[in-house]
Write an enzyme that holds these catalytic residues in place. Structure first.
Site, PDB file in Angstrom:
ATOM      1  N   ALA A  43       0.861  -1.064  -0.015  1.00 44.86           N
ATOM      2  CA  ALA A  43       0.029   0.004  -0.038  1.00 44.86           C
ATOM      3  C   ALA A  43       0.961   1.238  -0.059  1.00 44.86           C
ATOM      4  O   ALA A  43       1.911   0.968   0.550  1.00 44.86           O
ATOM      5  CB  ALA A  43      -0.730   0.122   1.246  1.00 44.86           C
ATOM      6  N   ALA A  51       0.608   5.562   0.450  1.00 39.19           N
ATOM      7  CA  ALA A  51       0.121   6.813   0.605  1.00 39.19           C
ATOM      8  C   ALA A  51       1.063   7.983   0.813  1.00 39.19           C
ATOM      9  O   ALA A  51       2.035   7.931   0.374  1.00 39.19           O
ATOM     10  CB  ALA A  51      -0.667   6.806   2.058  1.00 39.19           C
ATOM     11  N   GLN A  85       4.630   4.079   3.020  1.00 39.14           N
ATOM     12  CA  GLN A  85       4.054   3.139   2.160  1.00 39.14           C
ATOM     13  C   GLN A  85       4.483   1.864   3.006  1.00 39.14           C
ATOM     14  O   GLN A  85       5.440   1.898   3.974  1.00 39.14           O
ATOM     15  CB  GLN A  85       4.628   3.125   0.763  1.00 39.14           C
ATOM     16  CG  GLN A  85       6.184   2.888   0.706  1.00 39.14           C
ATOM     17  CD  GLN A  85       6.506   3.128  -0.724  1.00 39.14           C
ATOM     18  OE1 GLN A  85       6.268   4.310  -1.443  1.00 39.14           O
ATOM     19  NE2 GLN A  85       7.470   2.149  -1.452  1.00 39.14           N
ATOM     20  N   VAL A  86       3.808   0.787   2.649  1.00 40.23           N
ATOM     21  CA  VAL A  86       3.948  -0.629   3.520  1.00 40.23           C
ATOM     22  C   VAL A  86       4.558  -1.551   2.332  1.00 40.23           C
ATOM     23  O   VAL A  86       4.131  -1.844   1.295  1.00 40.23           O
ATOM     24  CB  VAL A  86       2.614  -0.845   3.949  1.00 40.23           C
ATOM     25  CG1 VAL A  86       2.980  -2.352   4.962  1.00 40.23           C
ATOM     26  CG2 VAL A  86       2.061  -0.014   5.076  1.00 40.23           C
ATOM     27  N   ASP A 131      -9.381   4.888  14.072  1.00 36.94           N
ATOM     28  CA  ASP A 131      -9.390   4.740  12.940  1.00 36.94           C
ATOM     29  C   ASP A 131      -9.834   3.201  12.333  1.00 36.94           C
ATOM     30  O   ASP A 131      -9.227   2.596  11.699  1.00 36.94           O
ATOM     31  CB  ASP A 131      -8.270   5.106  11.925  1.00 36.94           C
ATOM     32  CG  ASP A 131      -8.499   5.280  10.525  1.00 36.94           C
ATOM     33  OD1 ASP A 131      -9.893   5.613  10.101  1.00 36.94           O
ATOM     34  OD2 ASP A 131      -7.706   5.411   9.735  1.00 36.94           O
TER      35      ASP A 131
END
Length: 569
Positions: free
Chosen positions: A135, A137, A141-142, A291
């Site tokens: 992922a 953003a 990031q991952v 979240d």
């Protein structure tokens, strides 16, 4: 960080020009002129006229501006999407559409960050590291990896250079926010500068992986004795300020209901686990995951639920936890006086507002939702109606309560997706009652007693100065002392009335002085502690101070009441 004294360097001027160009492109020319032009406002121009010429209000165009201005402004817009106490619902809906997704950083840059931060070659830390990101953003990031010890890890990396870019953008945001507040009444009502301050606080935490790692460890400790919740491990030996390595959780996203059912797991039980977890975070720990969307809530194959991504968390102190417990119980038991008292104790409403009208509006809004399961409640309707009430009465909600409200809505929404027929008020009721019971145990009473005694000591010490100020202002004609009473028979003697008023004043003063003397004597004579009954440390000063003040005050009240009953005051 403010930019109120001018832009710094060519880069700042270039960014300023880019912002102006974006505003012009999307039809905000008059707005840009009002914000950036040194010229005075044209005669007859009102805020509303400028808004209309600039295309305001236009939620969609405002969203497009934020998107084009880049990651920092996108994240600011996402923060604004949580502030339904400030923005009308049509703006909130547009802000929610802002996507925090950008192309991933190339693997070689990711590798360089990890090796620089850890001081070791990537191959020495990980047996395997997937070059393609899982992922990406705007902030990080991952990537999936496998440690040398064999554990699977999810590795989050802060994008190189993003912190410098965000710092520059925050300076620009402060400049723009100050201009908006000076130029438009709407900007002052919203509190544009405070919004930027909130954004700066949030993004600063998000840029520090050590803060998130600490939150994960705290959650793990809180839930260590709760079998139905699993919190991933942090691999501290390869975690730094810009790199977070945590256990990779295998499982199913919570909104994939059919897949959950296919693995023999009851979706309704998963929803109950989520509701119980939310209740514990709120009323046992005072620390909550803010979240809990489906991507951050994983159903493990053994039926447990795991929370991941702890970048956004909220804290509640003990007093706020008790107020929230009263709110939940008040709603669960239809006791709106309890609800109002809790809101007043929290400082959200005051006696200056029309409490009767507020109570009626709150009751009208709430009663229509009672007794219904999650399947028969529109979360959006509840949220919108509540925010209408907040806007109508100008209730400004603190950040953590807004986070809590957003978490509440997300938790309910997940329960609805999973087909739950539970009532969140019924699930939270026993946790609220336990919290209130715990709030009045012996330790809490002793702690409060000691705190109140210290406060009384402070009042007593300040009394001479305060009395001197009052008398000085009164003598100078700057202050008037007025005593009023009603409901008593006519006094027979003005002289006797004056003497009794003087007596009352002496009694009240003596009561306060007595408390101060007892408190001071207790402090000088002896300090001792006791651990009997597991009460912990008790200050003699606190006990003597409180007892002395209480006795002196009760004596004073008795004498004053005696005079009042005689009708001679």
């Amino acid at each position: 960080m403010k930019l109120s004294k001018g832009f710094h360097g060519l880069k700042g001027l270039k960014r300023f020009g880019a912002i102006t160009a974006v505003l012009l492109k999307h039809g905000f020319g008059d707005l840009a002129e009002r914000l950036f032009s040194p010229k005075e406002k044209r005669a007859g121009d009102s805020d509303q006229e400028i808004f209309l010429r600039a295309g305001f209000p236009s939620p969609r165009r405002l969203r497009l501006v934020l998107e084009e201005l880049g990651p920092s402004f996108v994240k600011l817009g996402q923060l604004m999407s949580t502030r339904a106490d400030l923005f009308p619902s049509e703006y909130i809906e547009e802000f929610k559409k802002l996507q925090d997704s950008v192309p991933p950083v190339p693997f070689q840059e990711v590798k360089a960050v990890i090796e620089r931060e850890t001081g070791r070659p990537l191959s020495e830390i990980f047996e395997d590291f997937q070059e393609q990101s899982l992922a990406a953003a705007s902030v990080g990031q991952v990537h999936l990896a496998r440690l040398r010890t064999g554990e699977k890890a999810a590795v989050k990396i802060i994008r190189p250079g993003i912190d410098r870019q965000i710092r520059e953008d925050i300076r620009l945001m402060y400049y723009l926010a100050e201009k908006v507040e000076k130029s438009f009444e709407t900007g002052r009502v919203i509190g544009a500068v405070n919004l930027v301050k909130e954004f700066e606080r949030n993004i600063t935490r998000e840029l520090d992986m050590l803060i998130e790692a600490g939150s994960i460890d705290k959650f793990a400790k809180n839930f260590e004795n709760v079998d139905e919740i699993y919190i991933p491990k942090v691999y501290w030996d390869c975690t730094t300020r810009s790199v977070l390595a945590m256990e990779h959780i295998e499982g199913i996203k919570m909104d994939q209901v059919e897949e959950i059912r296919a693995h023999g797991i009851d979706p309704k039980e998963v929803a109950m686990i989520g509701l119980r977890s939310f209740s514990r975070q709120l009323m046992e720990f005072g620390f909550f995951h803010a979240d809990p969307h489906p991507g951050n809530t994983i159903v493990m194959y053994d039926g447990r639920v795991s929370l991941v991504d702890f970048g956004i968390t909220g804290y509640l102190d003990e007093e706020v936890m008790l107020q929230i417990a009263y709110l939940f119980l008040g709603y669960a038991e239809h006791d709106y006086d309890m609800v109002l008292d809790a809101l007043m104790d929290a400082g959200l409403i005051s006696e200056d507002m029309d409490l009767k009208a507020f109570r009626n509006d709150l009751k009208d809004m709430s009663e229509s939702f009672y007794g219904r399961s999650l399947q028969h409640i529109s979360v959006k309707d509840v949220y919108d109606q509540l925010m209408d009430l907040v806007l109508k009465y100008r209730v400004r909600l603190p950040r953590n309560l807004l986070l809590l409200l957003k978490t509440f809505i997300q938790t309910e929404a997940l329960g609805k997706i999973l087909g739950s027929d539970a009532s969140i008020l019924e699930v939270t009721r026993p946790f609220a009652k336990e919290l209130l019971k715990r709030g009045y145990d012996t330790r809490s009473i002793v702690k409060n007693l000691d705190r109140e005694a210290r406060a009384i000591s402070g009042y007593a010490k300040n009394l001479p100065r305060l009395m001197n100020d009052i008398l000085r202002h009164t003598a100078a004609g700057k202050q008037r002392i007025e005593l009023r009473h009603s409901g008593f028979e006519q006094v027979q003697s003005l002289i006797e009335k004056g003497i009794n008023r003087l007596t009352v004043g002496i009694i009240i003063s003596a009561s306060i002085v007595a408390a101060a003397m007892i408190l001071n004597s207790g402090q000088k004579i002896l300090e001792f502690t006791t651990t009997a009954f597991g009460l912990g440390t008790i200050s003699l000063t606190a006990i003597l101070g409180f007892a002395g003040y209480a006795m002196a005050t009760l004596l004073g009240i008795w004498l004053v009441v005696s005079i009042l009953r005689s009708g001679k005051l």
